[in-house]
Design a protein around this motif. Structure first.
Motif, PDB file in Angstrom:
ATOM      1  N   PHE A  91      21.638 141.534  69.711  1.00 49.48           N
ATOM      2  CA  PHE A  91      21.406 140.089  69.610  1.00 49.48           C
ATOM      3  C   PHE A  91      19.915 139.793  69.503  1.00 49.48           C
ATOM      4  N   LYS A  92      19.517 139.247  68.368  1.00 47.79           N
ATOM      5  CA  LYS A  92      18.102 138.962  68.119  1.00 47.79           C
ATOM      6  C   LYS A  92      17.559 137.928  69.104  1.00 47.79           C
ATOM      7  N   ASP A  93      18.421 136.996  69.533  1.00 51.11           N
ATOM      8  CA  ASP A  93      17.989 135.924  70.423  1.00 51.11           C
ATOM      9  C   ASP A  93      18.310 136.214  71.887  1.00 51.11           C
ATOM     10  N   TYR A  94      18.482 137.491  72.236  1.00 53.98           N
ATOM     11  CA  TYR A  94      18.817 137.821  73.624  1.00 53.98           C
ATOM     12  C   TYR A  94      17.643 137.467  74.539  1.00 53.98           C
ATOM     13  N   PRO A  95      17.917 136.822  75.699  1.00 57.78           N
ATOM     14  CA  PRO A  95      16.833 136.404  76.613  1.00 57.78           C
ATOM     15  C   PRO A  95      15.946 137.574  77.023  1.00 57.78           C
ATOM     16  N   ARG A  96      14.660 137.481  76.694  1.00 61.77           N
ATOM     17  CA  ARG A  96      13.732 138.588  76.934  1.00 61.77           C
ATOM     18  C   ARG A  96      13.327 138.744  78.396  1.00 61.77           C
ATOM     19  N   LYS A  97      13.499 137.695  79.186  1.00 60.56           N
ATOM     20  CA  LYS A  97      13.067 137.762  80.584  1.00 60.56           C
ATOM     21  C   LYS A  97      14.092 138.445  81.491  1.00 60.56           C
ATOM     22  N   ARG A  98      15.264 138.654  80.980  1.00 60.23           N
ATOM     23  CA  ARG A  98      16.297 139.313  81.794  1.00 60.23           C
ATOM     24  C   ARG A  98      15.939 140.782  82.042  1.00 60.23           C
ATOM     25  N   LYS A  99      16.280 141.255  83.237  1.00 58.85           N
ATOM     26  CA  LYS A  99      16.213 142.678  83.538  1.00 58.85           C
ATOM     27  C   LYS A  99      17.624 143.237  83.447  1.00 58.85           C
ATOM     28  N   SER A 100      17.801 144.512  83.779  1.00 57.22           N
ATOM     29  CA  SER A 100      19.127 145.113  83.629  1.00 57.22           C
ATOM     30  C   SER A 100      20.000 144.931  84.862  1.00 57.22           C
ATOM     31  N   ILE A 101      19.468 145.233  86.065  1.00 56.94           N
ATOM     32  CA  ILE A 101      20.300 145.189  87.272  1.00 56.94           C
ATOM     33  C   ILE A 101      19.618 144.564  88.482  1.00 56.94           C
ATOM     34  N   ILE A 102      18.283 144.742  88.604  1.00 55.00           N
ATOM     35  CA  ILE A 102      17.550 144.139  89.727  1.00 55.00           C
ATOM     36  C   ILE A 102      16.637 143.038  89.180  1.00 55.00           C
ATOM     37  N   PRO A 103      16.831 141.788  89.607  1.00 53.27           N
ATOM     38  CA  PRO A 103      15.993 140.687  89.098  1.00 53.27           C
ATOM     39  C   PRO A 103      14.496 140.979  89.224  1.00 53.27           C
ATOM     40  N   PHE A 104      13.773 140.770  88.121  1.00 46.74           N
ATOM     41  CA  PHE A 104      12.306 140.879  88.042  1.00 46.74           C
ATOM     42  C   PHE A 104      11.771 142.309  88.126  1.00 46.74           C
ATOM     43  N   LEU A 105      12.627 143.288  88.433  1.00 48.66           N
ATOM     44  CA  LEU A 105      12.134 144.656  88.636  1.00 48.66           C
ATOM     45  C   LEU A 105      12.724 145.673  87.648  1.00 48.66           C
ATOM     46  N   LEU A 106      14.040 145.801  87.618  1.00 51.31           N
ATOM     47  CA  LEU A 106      14.677 146.876  86.824  1.00 51.31           C
ATOM     48  C   LEU A 106      15.784 146.295  85.938  1.00 51.31           C
TER      49      LEU A 106
END
Length: 327
Positions: A312-327
């Motif tokens: 998805f080209k417009d996928y939110p870039r600020k999201r992390k994978s599993i731990i908010p703000f870290l991982l």
């Protein structure tokens, strides 16, 4: 002029139609040995890889559709079933490489097997201590946390079983049979490991008493509720009977707001549940299970996060994978 224009338009449509219906003769080679396996002729430029699988199955009934995989290059990635021969840029006599994925099992069967085992194993340790620890263990008094731990452990796996039957929609219908032995040994083995220590007559209650026990219980229930909310949101994201993928977003359920921060909040909530269970019971085997489980979920989450960003080209870039703000 009008007649000439109509005739030209009809001619163009016929030419386009004839190009779409170009016959393809597909040569199938073994992905490892390069040995010639089959020649498939009942295909056109608009035929999909799923059509190729069906034609191959006609010649080799042993290889049912979910057992087959095809590649354009022997070392390349597996082709998706909805890809057409034309979209792959193949010639009229293309070569595809076949890979046998081995005997397959449905995901529902796999999950039911994986999750029934831990539930039964834990209940054996809890309800039949005399079998495990000796006859005297049956008369030993139990701390309340032992009963709470059994209820939590049982609830978790009963929830998983019910979700498998009524909630989950799988993008892939099957998985290799060999994986069920690996996965089951992990779940079943850790269930026995955890149950042995928590239900042992010499088990000691957590150092901080009720504060630790009920604080851990609250965290466990929070994680389980959040995990269920995410599973429901993911279910509603995919229409029944399809493999459609969309960007997951928060719904009206406040527990799904975690989608704003991470790609896989179901794993985040799962980790919260088991961290809380480990705190509640103050049990080292439970903490080891939590650590191993989190590592595996982090690997899965990182992979899914990469796929989301790629797809998805417009996928939110600020999201992390599993731990908010870290991982």
């Amino acid at each position: 002029m009008a007649i000439t224009s109509v005739l030209q338009d009809v001619k163009k449509r016929k030419e386009a139609l004839s190009q779409e219906n170009v016959k393809y003769k597909v040569v199938v080679l073994h992905a490892k040995s390069g040995k010639s396996l089959a020649k498939l002729s009942n295909l056109t430029s608009n035929s999909t890889i799923l059509d190729v699988k069906r034609e191959y199955h006609k010649q080799f009934p042993k290889y049912y559709l979910s057992r087959q995989a095809f590649k354009v290059d022997p070392k390349g990635k597996l082709l998706k079933e909805n890809e057409t021969l034309k979209s792959l840029g193949l010639s009229k006599s293309p070569t595809l490489y076949f890979k046998d994925l081995g005997p397959q099992l449905g995901w529902t069967t796999v999950f039911l097997t994986e999750y029934t085992g831990p539930l039964l194993i834990y209940l054996i340790f809890y309800t039949r201590p005399a079998i495990i620890y000796g006859v005297a263990a049956a008369s030993e008094p139990r701390a309340s946390v032992v009963n709470i731990a059994c209820a939590c452990f049982s609830f978790h796996y009963i929830k998983r079983l019910l979700e498998t039957i009524f909630v989950h929609r799988f993008s892939n219908a099957t998985m290799p049979v060999r994986n069920i032995f690996k996965n089951s040994s992990y779940y079943w083995g850790f269930a026995a490991f955890i149950a042995y220590y928590i239900n042992h007559p010499l088990y000691t209650v957590p150092a901080y008493g009720d504060i630790q026990i009920y604080g851990g219980l609250a965290g466990f229930l929070f994680g389980e509720l959040g995990n269920f909310s995410i599973h429901m949101a993911l279910r509603n994201l995919r229409p029944p009977g399809t493999k459609e993928r969309r960007i997951p977003v928060p719904t009206s359920d406040p527990m799904t707001s975690l989608f704003s921060l991470v790609s896989c909040p179901n794993y985040t909530y799962e980790a919260i549940s088991w961290i809380s269970f480990s705190i509640m019971t103050q049990c080292l085997p439970a903490a080891l299970f939590t650590t191993c489980g989190f590592y595996q979920m982090a690997v899965w989450a990182l992979g899914k996060h990469r796929n989301y960003k790629k797809e998805f080209k417009d996928y939110p870039r600020k999201r992390k994978s599993i731990i908010p703000f870290l991982l």
